[in-house]
Design an enzyme around this catalytic site. Structure first.
Site, PDB file in Angstrom:
ATOM      1  N   ASN A 142       0.827  -1.192   0.000  1.00  0.00           N
ATOM      2  CA  ASN A 142       0.000   0.000   0.000  1.00  0.00           C
ATOM      3  C   ASN A 142       0.874   1.259   0.000  1.00  0.00           C
ATOM      4  O   ASN A 142       2.017   1.217  -0.438  1.00  0.00           O
ATOM      5  CB  ASN A 142      -1.015  -0.001   1.141  1.00  0.00           C
ATOM      6  CG  ASN A 142      -2.353   0.586   0.713  1.00  0.00           C
ATOM      7  OD1 ASN A 142      -2.426   1.709   0.230  1.00  0.00           O
ATOM      8  ND2 ASN A 142      -3.419  -0.175   0.881  1.00  0.00           N
ATOM      9  N   ARG A 143       0.360   2.369   0.521  1.00  0.00           N
ATOM     10  CA  ARG A 143       1.003   3.662   0.293  1.00  0.00           C
ATOM     11  C   ARG A 143       1.708   4.208   1.532  1.00  0.00           C
ATOM     12  O   ARG A 143       1.266   3.990   2.666  1.00  0.00           O
ATOM     13  CB  ARG A 143      -0.051   4.683  -0.189  1.00  0.00           C
ATOM     14  CG  ARG A 143      -0.559   4.374  -1.575  1.00  0.00           C
ATOM     15  CD  ARG A 143      -1.834   5.126  -1.911  1.00  0.00           C
ATOM     16  NE  ARG A 143      -2.252   4.850  -3.289  1.00  0.00           N
ATOM     17  CZ  ARG A 143      -2.950   3.762  -3.657  1.00  0.00           C
ATOM     18  NH1 ARG A 143      -3.326   2.865  -2.742  1.00  0.00           N
ATOM     19  NH2 ARG A 143      -3.270   3.586  -4.917  1.00  0.00           N
ATOM     20  N   HIS A 155       3.496   0.049  -2.765  1.00  0.00           N
ATOM     21  CA  HIS A 155       3.819  -1.376  -2.927  1.00  0.00           C
ATOM     22  C   HIS A 155       5.317  -1.665  -3.065  1.00  0.00           C
ATOM     23  O   HIS A 155       5.728  -2.515  -3.865  1.00  0.00           O
ATOM     24  CB  HIS A 155       3.063  -1.948  -4.119  1.00  0.00           C
ATOM     25  CG  HIS A 155       1.588  -2.091  -3.909  1.00  0.00           C
ATOM     26  ND1 HIS A 155       1.010  -2.188  -2.654  1.00  0.00           N
ATOM     27  CD2 HIS A 155       0.561  -2.164  -4.805  1.00  0.00           C
ATOM     28  CE1 HIS A 155      -0.303  -2.316  -2.788  1.00  0.00           C
ATOM     29  NE2 HIS A 155      -0.602  -2.299  -4.073  1.00  0.00           N
ATOM     30  N   HIS A 174      -1.351  -9.793  -3.542  1.00  0.00           N
ATOM     31  CA  HIS A 174      -2.205  -8.958  -4.384  1.00  0.00           C
ATOM     32  C   HIS A 174      -2.953  -9.784  -5.429  1.00  0.00           C
ATOM     33  O   HIS A 174      -3.052  -9.387  -6.590  1.00  0.00           O
ATOM     34  CB  HIS A 174      -1.359  -7.882  -5.073  1.00  0.00           C
ATOM     35  CG  HIS A 174      -2.095  -6.613  -5.361  1.00  0.00           C
ATOM     36  ND1 HIS A 174      -3.250  -6.587  -6.122  1.00  0.00           N
ATOM     37  CD2 HIS A 174      -1.848  -5.327  -5.000  1.00  0.00           C
ATOM     38  CE1 HIS A 174      -3.668  -5.329  -6.216  1.00  0.00           C
ATOM     39  NE2 HIS A 174      -2.836  -4.552  -5.543  1.00  0.00           N
ATOM     40  N   SER A 175      -3.512 -10.913  -5.014  1.00  0.00           N
ATOM     41  CA  SER A 175      -4.302 -11.707  -5.954  1.00  0.00           C
ATOM     42  C   SER A 175      -5.619 -11.013  -6.294  1.00  0.00           C
ATOM     43  O   SER A 175      -6.256 -10.393  -5.439  1.00  0.00           O
ATOM     44  CB  SER A 175      -4.600 -13.097  -5.378  1.00  0.00           C
ATOM     45  OG  SER A 175      -3.450 -13.907  -5.423  1.00  0.00           O
ATOM     46  N   ASP A 230     -11.466   1.032  -3.147  1.00  0.00           N
ATOM     47  CA  ASP A 230     -10.009   0.949  -2.992  1.00  0.00           C
ATOM     48  C   ASP A 230      -9.679   1.576  -1.649  1.00  0.00           C
ATOM     49  O   ASP A 230      -9.187   2.699  -1.570  1.00  0.00           O
ATOM     50  CB  ASP A 230      -9.284   1.665  -4.129  1.00  0.00           C
ATOM     51  CG  ASP A 230      -7.792   1.339  -4.176  1.00  0.00           C
ATOM     52  OD1 ASP A 230      -7.344   0.522  -3.336  1.00  0.00           O
ATOM     53  OD2 ASP A 230      -7.082   1.892  -5.034  1.00  0.00           O
ATOM     54  N   GLN A 234      -7.444  -4.314   2.511  1.00  0.00           N
ATOM     55  CA  GLN A 234      -7.747  -3.390   1.422  1.00  0.00           C
ATOM     56  C   GLN A 234      -8.640  -4.100   0.418  1.00  0.00           C
ATOM     57  O   GLN A 234      -8.258  -5.109  -0.186  1.00  0.00           O
ATOM     58  CB  GLN A 234      -6.453  -2.938   0.731  1.00  0.00           C
ATOM     59  CG  GLN A 234      -6.653  -1.835  -0.304  1.00  0.00           C
ATOM     60  CD  GLN A 234      -6.560  -0.437   0.300  1.00  0.00           C
ATOM     61  OE1 GLN A 234      -6.304  -0.285   1.509  1.00  0.00           O
ATOM     62  NE2 GLN A 234      -6.736   0.584  -0.510  1.00  0.00           N
ATOM     63  N   GLU A 270      -6.536  -7.540   0.252  1.00  0.00           N
ATOM     64  CA  GLU A 270      -5.131  -7.451   0.627  1.00  0.00           C
ATOM     65  C   GLU A 270      -5.028  -7.233   2.146  1.00  0.00           C
ATOM     66  O   GLU A 270      -5.265  -6.124   2.634  1.00  0.00           O
ATOM     67  CB  GLU A 270      -4.450  -6.308  -0.120  1.00  0.00           C
ATOM     68  CG  GLU A 270      -4.608  -6.375  -1.629  1.00  0.00           C
ATOM     69  CD  GLU A 270      -4.409  -5.021  -2.283  1.00  0.00           C
ATOM     70  OE1 GLU A 270      -3.312  -4.435  -2.122  1.00  0.00           O
ATOM     71  OE2 GLU A 270      -5.358  -4.530  -2.942  1.00  0.00           O
TER      72      GLU A 270
END
Length: 340
Positions: free
Chosen positions: A79-80, A105, A174-175, A244, A277, A304
Protein backbone atom coordinates in the site's frame (compact mmCIF):
# COMPACT_ATOMS: atom_id res chain seq x y z
CA UNK A 1 1.60 -33.23 -4.35
CA UNK A 2 4.14 -30.63 -5.48
CA UNK A 3 5.53 -30.29 -9.00
CA UNK A 4 7.45 -27.62 -10.88
CA UNK A 5 7.97 -26.60 -14.47
CA UNK A 6 9.77 -23.89 -16.45
CA UNK A 7 7.80 -20.68 -16.98
CA UNK A 8 10.01 -18.79 -19.41
CA UNK A 9 12.98 -16.49 -18.96
CA UNK A 10 13.43 -12.84 -18.12
CA UNK A 11 15.06 -10.41 -20.54
CA UNK A 12 18.40 -10.92 -18.76
CA UNK A 13 18.21 -14.69 -19.27
CA UNK A 14 17.24 -15.74 -15.74
CA UNK A 15 14.80 -18.65 -15.65
CA UNK A 16 11.39 -18.42 -13.98
CA UNK A 17 9.81 -21.51 -12.42
CA UNK A 18 6.15 -22.32 -11.73
CA UNK A 19 5.42 -24.53 -8.72
CA UNK A 20 2.09 -26.38 -8.50
CA UNK A 21 0.78 -27.35 -5.07
CA UNK A 22 -2.14 -29.80 -5.11
CA UNK A 23 -4.21 -30.68 -2.06
CA UNK A 24 -5.44 -34.15 -1.16
CA UNK A 25 -8.89 -33.06 -2.40
CA UNK A 26 -7.62 -31.95 -5.80
CA UNK A 27 -7.50 -28.19 -5.21
CA UNK A 28 -4.37 -26.70 -6.75
CA UNK A 29 -2.40 -23.48 -6.88
CA UNK A 30 0.38 -22.33 -9.21
CA UNK A 31 3.04 -20.14 -7.59
CA UNK A 32 5.79 -18.41 -9.58
CA UNK A 33 9.21 -17.71 -8.09
CA UNK A 34 9.01 -14.38 -9.93
CA UNK A 35 7.39 -12.15 -7.34
CA UNK A 36 6.36 -15.15 -5.21
CA UNK A 37 3.23 -14.79 -7.31
CA UNK A 38 -0.02 -16.76 -7.13
CA UNK A 39 -0.66 -17.46 -10.80
CA UNK A 40 -3.77 -19.62 -10.37
CA UNK A 41 -6.04 -21.26 -7.83
CA UNK A 42 -8.21 -24.04 -9.24
CA UNK A 43 -11.22 -25.19 -7.22
CA UNK A 44 -14.40 -27.08 -8.19
CA UNK A 45 -17.60 -25.19 -8.96
CA UNK A 46 -21.12 -26.44 -8.17
CA UNK A 47 -21.02 -28.70 -11.23
CA UNK A 48 -17.70 -30.23 -10.26
CA UNK A 49 -15.74 -28.34 -12.94
CA UNK A 50 -12.40 -26.88 -11.90
CA UNK A 51 -12.49 -23.08 -12.01
CA UNK A 52 -9.43 -20.85 -11.85
CA UNK A 53 -10.52 -18.11 -9.46
CA UNK A 54 -7.56 -15.72 -9.78
CA UNK A 55 -6.59 -13.53 -12.72
CA UNK A 56 -3.16 -13.82 -14.29
CA UNK A 57 -1.13 -14.52 -17.41
CA UNK A 58 0.01 -17.46 -19.51
CA UNK A 59 3.55 -16.15 -20.03
CA UNK A 60 6.28 -14.56 -17.95
CA UNK A 61 6.08 -11.49 -20.18
CA UNK A 62 2.61 -10.82 -18.81
CA UNK A 63 4.06 -10.61 -15.33
CA UNK A 64 7.14 -8.55 -16.13
CA UNK A 65 4.79 -5.92 -17.50
CA UNK A 66 2.45 -6.48 -14.52
CA UNK A 67 1.07 -3.00 -13.91
CA UNK A 68 -1.54 -4.33 -11.52
CA UNK A 69 0.70 -6.55 -9.32
CA UNK A 70 -1.38 -9.59 -10.30
CA UNK A 71 -0.99 -12.28 -7.63
CA UNK A 72 2.31 -10.94 -6.34
CA UNK A 73 3.79 -10.86 -2.86
CA UNK A 74 4.05 -7.17 -1.99
CA UNK A 75 6.84 -5.60 0.06
CA UNK A 76 8.76 -4.20 1.72
CA UNK A 77 5.72 -2.04 2.43
CA UNK A 78 2.37 -2.84 0.85
CA UNK A 79 0.00 0.00 0.00
CA UNK A 80 1.00 3.66 0.29
CA UNK A 81 3.47 5.75 2.26
CA UNK A 82 2.54 9.42 2.07
CA UNK A 83 5.01 11.67 0.29
CA UNK A 84 7.32 8.72 -0.34
CA UNK A 85 9.31 9.39 2.82
CA UNK A 86 9.31 8.75 6.56
CA UNK A 87 11.37 9.27 9.72
CA UNK A 88 12.62 6.45 11.90
CA UNK A 89 14.92 6.75 14.92
CA UNK A 90 15.66 10.36 14.02
CA UNK A 91 16.75 9.55 10.46
CA UNK A 92 14.91 10.59 7.32
CA UNK A 93 14.32 8.02 4.58
CA UNK A 94 13.33 8.87 1.01
CA UNK A 95 11.58 6.28 -1.15
CA UNK A 96 10.38 6.16 -4.74
CA UNK A 97 7.34 8.30 -5.52
CA UNK A 98 5.77 5.77 -7.87
CA UNK A 99 2.11 6.64 -7.23
CA UNK A 100 1.76 10.35 -7.75
CA UNK A 101 3.49 11.99 -4.79
CA UNK A 102 3.23 8.79 -2.75
CA UNK A 103 5.17 5.52 -2.47
CA UNK A 104 3.24 2.37 -3.44
CA UNK A 105 3.82 -1.38 -2.93
CA UNK A 106 7.55 -1.29 -2.23
CA UNK A 107 8.71 1.06 -4.97
CA UNK A 108 9.97 0.79 -8.52
CA UNK A 109 11.48 -2.68 -8.03
CA UNK A 110 9.56 -4.15 -5.13
CA UNK A 111 9.30 -7.76 -4.02
CA UNK A 112 6.86 -8.35 -6.89
CA UNK A 113 9.65 -7.87 -9.45
CA UNK A 114 12.29 -10.10 -7.83
CA UNK A 115 13.06 -13.76 -8.39
CA UNK A 116 12.79 -15.55 -5.06
CA UNK A 117 14.57 -18.68 -3.90
CA UNK A 118 12.17 -21.63 -3.63
CA UNK A 119 12.32 -24.72 -1.45
CA UNK A 120 9.88 -27.61 -1.41
CA UNK A 121 8.80 -28.65 2.09
CA UNK A 122 6.52 -31.46 3.23
CA UNK A 123 3.26 -29.58 2.74
CA UNK A 124 4.09 -26.70 0.43
CA UNK A 125 6.72 -24.39 -0.99
CA UNK A 126 8.73 -21.75 0.86
CA UNK A 127 9.89 -18.70 -1.09
CA UNK A 128 12.68 -16.62 0.42
CA UNK A 129 14.94 -13.72 -0.35
CA UNK A 130 17.27 -11.26 1.32
CA UNK A 131 16.32 -7.63 0.82
CA UNK A 132 19.58 -5.75 1.36
CA UNK A 133 19.98 -2.60 3.43
CA UNK A 134 18.98 0.37 1.29
CA UNK A 135 16.96 -1.59 -1.27
CA UNK A 136 14.35 0.83 -2.61
CA UNK A 137 15.45 3.22 0.16
CA UNK A 138 14.44 1.03 3.12
CA UNK A 139 16.77 0.58 6.10
CA UNK A 140 18.07 -2.79 7.26
CA UNK A 141 18.86 -6.13 5.68
CA UNK A 142 15.59 -8.04 5.75
CA UNK A 143 15.42 -11.82 5.55
CA UNK A 144 11.95 -12.87 4.43
CA UNK A 145 10.17 -16.17 3.87
CA UNK A 146 6.70 -16.75 2.49
CA UNK A 147 5.24 -20.25 2.65
CA UNK A 148 2.30 -21.35 0.50
CA UNK A 149 0.48 -24.55 1.45
CA UNK A 150 -2.94 -26.15 1.35
CA UNK A 151 -4.39 -26.59 4.81
CA UNK A 152 -7.57 -28.53 4.12
CA UNK A 153 -9.56 -26.43 1.65
CA UNK A 154 -7.57 -23.30 2.41
CA UNK A 155 -4.53 -21.87 0.65
CA UNK A 156 -2.46 -20.61 3.56
CA UNK A 157 0.10 -17.81 3.14
CA UNK A 158 2.53 -17.67 6.04
CA UNK A 159 4.94 -14.72 6.27
CA UNK A 160 8.16 -14.62 8.33
CA UNK A 161 10.70 -11.80 8.40
CA UNK A 162 13.58 -10.48 10.51
CA UNK A 163 15.81 -7.43 10.03
CA UNK A 164 19.25 -6.48 11.36
CA UNK A 165 18.12 -2.84 11.76
CA UNK A 166 14.87 -1.19 12.69
CA UNK A 167 12.76 -0.94 9.54
CA UNK A 168 9.16 -0.75 8.36
CA UNK A 169 7.24 -3.71 6.98
CA UNK A 170 3.79 -4.38 5.57
CA UNK A 171 3.54 -7.64 3.62
CA UNK A 172 0.53 -8.76 1.61
CA UNK A 173 -0.58 -10.71 -1.43
CA UNK A 174 -2.20 -8.96 -4.38
CA UNK A 175 -4.30 -11.71 -5.95
CA UNK A 176 -7.27 -10.64 -8.07
CA UNK A 177 -10.19 -12.97 -7.37
CA UNK A 178 -13.13 -13.77 -9.62
CA UNK A 179 -15.22 -16.68 -8.35
CA UNK A 180 -16.64 -17.25 -11.84
CA UNK A 181 -13.18 -17.31 -13.38
CA UNK A 182 -13.87 -14.44 -15.79
CA UNK A 183 -16.38 -11.69 -16.54
CA UNK A 184 -17.09 -8.95 -14.00
CA UNK A 185 -17.65 -9.41 -10.27
CA UNK A 186 -20.49 -6.91 -9.84
CA UNK A 187 -23.04 -9.55 -8.78
CA UNK A 188 -20.70 -11.59 -6.61
CA UNK A 189 -21.41 -10.97 -2.93
CA UNK A 190 -19.00 -9.97 -0.19
CA UNK A 191 -19.10 -9.71 3.58
CA UNK A 192 -16.34 -7.98 5.55
CA UNK A 193 -16.19 -8.02 9.35
CA UNK A 194 -15.41 -4.32 9.70
CA UNK A 195 -17.29 -1.63 11.58
CA UNK A 196 -15.08 1.22 10.36
CA UNK A 197 -12.58 2.19 7.69
CA UNK A 198 -9.78 4.67 7.07
CA UNK A 199 -11.14 7.27 4.69
CA UNK A 200 -8.90 8.37 1.81
CA UNK A 201 -8.07 11.62 0.09
CA UNK A 202 -8.18 11.96 -3.70
CA UNK A 203 -4.77 10.26 -3.95
CA UNK A 204 -6.07 7.14 -2.13
CA UNK A 205 -4.01 8.02 0.95
CA UNK A 206 -5.67 7.83 4.39
CA UNK A 207 -6.44 11.24 5.86
CA UNK A 208 -6.05 9.83 9.38
CA UNK A 209 -9.78 9.91 10.06
CA UNK A 210 -11.51 6.68 11.02
CA UNK A 211 -15.13 6.53 9.88
CA UNK A 212 -17.98 4.16 10.70
CA UNK A 213 -19.22 2.04 7.81
CA UNK A 214 -22.82 2.43 9.02
CA UNK A 215 -25.02 4.14 6.47
CA UNK A 216 -22.28 4.28 3.84
CA UNK A 217 -21.32 2.39 0.70
CA UNK A 218 -18.57 0.80 2.80
CA UNK A 219 -20.96 -1.28 4.89
CA UNK A 220 -20.28 -4.94 4.10
CA UNK A 221 -21.21 -6.26 7.55
CA UNK A 222 -23.93 -8.32 5.88
CA UNK A 223 -23.32 -9.82 2.43
CA UNK A 224 -24.12 -7.60 -0.53
CA UNK A 225 -23.29 -7.50 -4.21
CA UNK A 226 -19.91 -5.91 -4.84
CA UNK A 227 -21.37 -3.60 -7.47
CA UNK A 228 -24.44 -2.51 -5.50
CA UNK A 229 -22.96 0.65 -3.98
CA UNK A 230 -19.70 0.88 -5.92
CA UNK A 231 -20.90 3.89 -7.93
CA UNK A 232 -22.61 5.71 -5.05
CA UNK A 233 -22.22 9.47 -4.78
CA UNK A 234 -19.98 9.20 -1.72
CA UNK A 235 -16.32 10.21 -1.56
CA UNK A 236 -15.38 6.80 -0.08
CA UNK A 237 -16.02 5.27 -3.51
CA UNK A 238 -16.24 8.30 -5.79
CA UNK A 239 -12.55 9.23 -5.63
CA UNK A 240 -11.46 5.74 -6.69
CA UNK A 241 -14.41 5.05 -9.01
CA UNK A 242 -15.23 2.06 -6.84
CA UNK A 243 -13.67 0.36 -3.84
CA UNK A 244 -10.01 0.95 -2.99
CA UNK A 245 -9.89 1.42 0.75
CA UNK A 246 -8.68 -0.09 4.01
CA UNK A 247 -11.30 -1.72 6.22
CA UNK A 248 -10.54 -1.99 9.95
CA UNK A 249 -11.26 -5.59 10.85
CA UNK A 250 -13.16 -6.07 14.11
CA UNK A 251 -11.51 -9.38 15.06
CA UNK A 252 -14.43 -11.64 14.17
CA UNK A 253 -13.64 -14.74 12.15
CA UNK A 254 -13.83 -15.24 9.27
CA UNK A 255 -12.73 -11.75 8.34
CA UNK A 256 -14.41 -11.85 4.94
CA UNK A 257 -16.62 -14.14 2.86
CA UNK A 258 -17.20 -13.85 -0.89
CA UNK A 259 -19.69 -15.91 -2.91
CA UNK A 260 -20.88 -16.40 -6.48
CA UNK A 261 -24.34 -17.78 -7.15
CA UNK A 262 -23.28 -18.52 -10.73
CA UNK A 263 -20.41 -20.86 -9.86
CA UNK A 264 -21.56 -21.78 -6.36
CA UNK A 265 -18.04 -21.08 -5.08
CA UNK A 266 -17.57 -19.44 -1.68
CA UNK A 267 -14.23 -18.02 -0.57
CA UNK A 268 -13.61 -17.47 3.13
CA UNK A 269 -10.69 -15.29 4.22
CA UNK A 270 -9.08 -15.40 7.66
CA UNK A 271 -6.15 -13.31 8.83
CA UNK A 272 -4.32 -12.02 11.88
CA UNK A 273 -3.79 -8.61 10.29
CA UNK A 274 -5.73 -5.55 11.52
CA UNK A 275 -6.89 -4.38 8.10
CA UNK A 276 -7.82 -5.45 4.60
CA UNK A 277 -7.75 -3.39 1.42
CA UNK A 278 -10.72 -4.06 -0.81
CA UNK A 279 -9.86 -3.16 -4.38
CA UNK A 280 -12.35 -3.83 -7.17
CA UNK A 281 -10.19 -3.34 -10.29
CA UNK A 282 -11.82 0.00 -10.99
CA UNK A 283 -11.42 1.22 -14.56
CA UNK A 284 -8.97 -1.59 -15.31
CA UNK A 285 -7.50 -1.04 -18.76
CA UNK A 286 -8.60 -3.92 -21.00
CA UNK A 287 -5.98 -6.64 -21.30
CA UNK A 288 -5.74 -10.28 -22.29
CA UNK A 289 -5.08 -12.74 -19.50
CA UNK A 290 -4.96 -16.50 -19.12
CA UNK A 291 -6.55 -18.63 -21.86
CA UNK A 292 -7.27 -15.52 -23.93
CA UNK A 293 -9.72 -14.08 -21.43
CA UNK A 294 -10.22 -10.32 -21.60
CA UNK A 295 -9.94 -8.55 -18.25
CA UNK A 296 -11.50 -5.15 -17.80
CA UNK A 297 -13.55 -2.92 -15.51
CA UNK A 298 -14.29 -4.71 -12.21
CA UNK A 299 -13.10 -8.04 -13.55
CA UNK A 300 -11.98 -9.04 -10.06
CA UNK A 301 -11.67 -8.01 -6.43
CA UNK A 302 -8.64 -8.00 -4.14
CA UNK A 303 -8.60 -8.63 -0.40
CA UNK A 304 -5.13 -7.45 0.63
CA UNK A 305 -4.58 -8.16 4.33
CA UNK A 306 -2.37 -5.53 5.91
CA UNK A 307 -1.41 -2.99 8.51
CA UNK A 308 -3.11 0.30 7.74
CA UNK A 309 -1.74 2.26 4.77
CA UNK A 310 0.66 5.07 5.72
CA UNK A 311 0.61 3.95 9.35
CA UNK A 312 4.21 5.16 9.77
CA UNK A 313 2.75 8.69 9.76
CA UNK A 314 -0.05 7.89 12.23
CA UNK A 315 1.47 7.00 15.62
CA UNK A 316 -1.98 6.26 17.11
CA UNK A 317 -2.39 3.34 14.68
CA UNK A 318 -0.81 -0.09 15.07
CA UNK A 319 2.87 0.31 14.24
CA UNK A 320 4.51 -1.12 11.13
CA UNK A 321 7.99 -0.78 12.64
CA UNK A 322 9.95 -4.02 12.87
CA UNK A 323 12.71 -3.69 15.45
CA UNK A 324 16.12 -5.18 14.83
CA UNK A 325 16.20 -8.89 15.68
CA UNK A 326 12.45 -9.15 16.26
CA UNK A 327 10.49 -11.66 14.21
CA UNK A 328 7.53 -10.63 12.09
CA UNK A 329 5.04 -13.44 11.49
CA UNK A 330 1.61 -13.35 9.93
CA UNK A 331 -0.86 -15.80 8.40
CA UNK A 332 -3.67 -15.25 5.89
CA UNK A 333 -5.78 -18.07 4.46
CA UNK A 334 -8.17 -18.16 1.52
CA UNK A 335 -10.46 -21.22 1.86
CA UNK A 336 -12.93 -22.53 -0.70
CA UNK A 337 -16.21 -24.41 -0.59
CA UNK A 338 -19.13 -24.95 -2.94
CA UNK A 339 -22.93 -24.96 -2.72
CA UNK A 340 -25.76 -25.40 -5.19
Amino acid sequence: MITKRPFGTLADGRAVTCWTITSDDGLSADILDYGATIRSIRVPDKNGNLTDVVLGYDTVEGYTGNRGYYGATIGRFGNRIGGGEFDLNGKHYVLAKNNGVNHLHGGNVGFDKRIWNAEEVSDGVVFSRVSPDGEEGYPGTLNIRVKFSWQGSGLEIRYHAVSDQDTVINLTNHSYFNLNGHGDVQKQTLMIQADSFTINDEGCLPTGEIVSVAGTAMDFRTPKAIGRDADADEICVKYSKGYDANFILNGASPAAVAHSDESGITMTMTTDQPGVQLYTANAMAPRIGKSGQEYGHRAAFCLETQHFPDCIHHPNWLSCVLRAGEIFESVTTYAFSVSD
